[in-house]
Write an enzyme that holds these catalytic residues in place. Structure first.
Site, PDB file in Angstrom:
ATOM      1  N   VAL A   8       0.820  -1.208   0.000  1.00 50.82           N
ATOM      2  CA  VAL A   8       0.000   0.000   0.000  1.00 50.82           C
ATOM      3  C   VAL A   8       0.856   1.262   0.000  1.00 50.82           C
ATOM      4  CG1 VAL A   8      -1.757   1.308   1.258  1.00 50.82           C
ATOM      5  CG2 VAL A   8      -1.921  -1.192   1.118  1.00 50.82           C
ATOM      6  N   CYS A   9       1.846   1.330   0.861  1.00 52.28           N
ATOM      7  CA  CYS A   9       2.596   2.572   1.073  1.00 52.28           C
ATOM      8  C   CYS A   9       3.908   2.669   0.294  1.00 52.28           C
ATOM      9  CB  CYS A   9       2.888   2.747   2.560  1.00 52.28           C
ATOM     10  SG  CYS A   9       1.404   2.764   3.575  1.00 52.28           S
TER      11      CYS A   9
END
Length: 189
Positions: free
Chosen positions: A117-118
């Site tokens: 995600v990051c």
């Protein structure tokens, strides 16, 4: 292989927060935090520029603040950290992208939690903008092995190089008998 050097490289650490780190089950939390701190302390000891960012730090029950050890290791970078208010791809936050560009470096060593995600978004975005990017995989982690594997595949397909903490530090040091080697060796042993 094009190698990164101390004088043309910045360290970018994304969302190593007390809450988000616990989501990274693919990398044991003690190993993940150890490796993040190796990168941070090496950068501090060699005067490499560092950009730190967090997402929704005030969401204490979920994400929380950055690891307190980062504040100790990198007080100036910690004070200047980019506090994103929910932007998922950190590169889409104008302040974060500007901070990375303003390092004046063309090479980025990046790590972030969670990888899927990051980390994927900013690594690929920086690469697409023309920066050379290496992601330190053992300073990252996802919630499950499939997500982690897909993240590595996506980044590699986009031209992001994947590495480990020890390999990255060794590439930057090049010679253990240098001042940078003197900084690195105790961190790695």
């Amino acid at each position: 292989m094009k190698q990164f050097n101390l004088d043309d490289t910045a360290i970018i650490l994304i969302d190593h927060q007390v809450g988000t780190n616990t989501w990274a089950s693919t990398t044991p939390i003690a190993l993940l935090q150890r490796n993040v701190l190796i990168l941070a302390r090496f950068a501090a000891g060699t005067n490499m520029p560092v950009v730190l960012t967090s997402s929704q730090e005030t969401n204490v029950n979920v994400q929380g603040p950055l690891m307190p050890e980062l504040q100790e290791a990198l007080p100036e970078a910690y004070a200047a950290r980019i506090k994103r208010q929910g932007v998922v791809n950190a590169w889409d936050d104008p302040a974060f992208a500007a901070a990375c560009r303003n390092t004046g470096k063309k090479n980025f060593v990046m790590a972030g939690v969670t990888t899927d995600v990051c980390m994927v978004g900013p690594a690929i975005s920086a690469k697409e903008e023309g920066f050379d990017v290496q992601v330190v995989c053992d300073a990252c982690g996802s919630s499950n092995p499939i997500a982690e594997d897909m993240s590595y595949r996506r980044m590699a397909f986009a031209g992001v190089r994947l590495t480990s903490t020890n390999a990255m530090i060794a590439e930057l040091v090049k010679n253990w008998a240098t001042p940078a080697g003197a900084v690195a060796f105790p961190l790695l042993t």
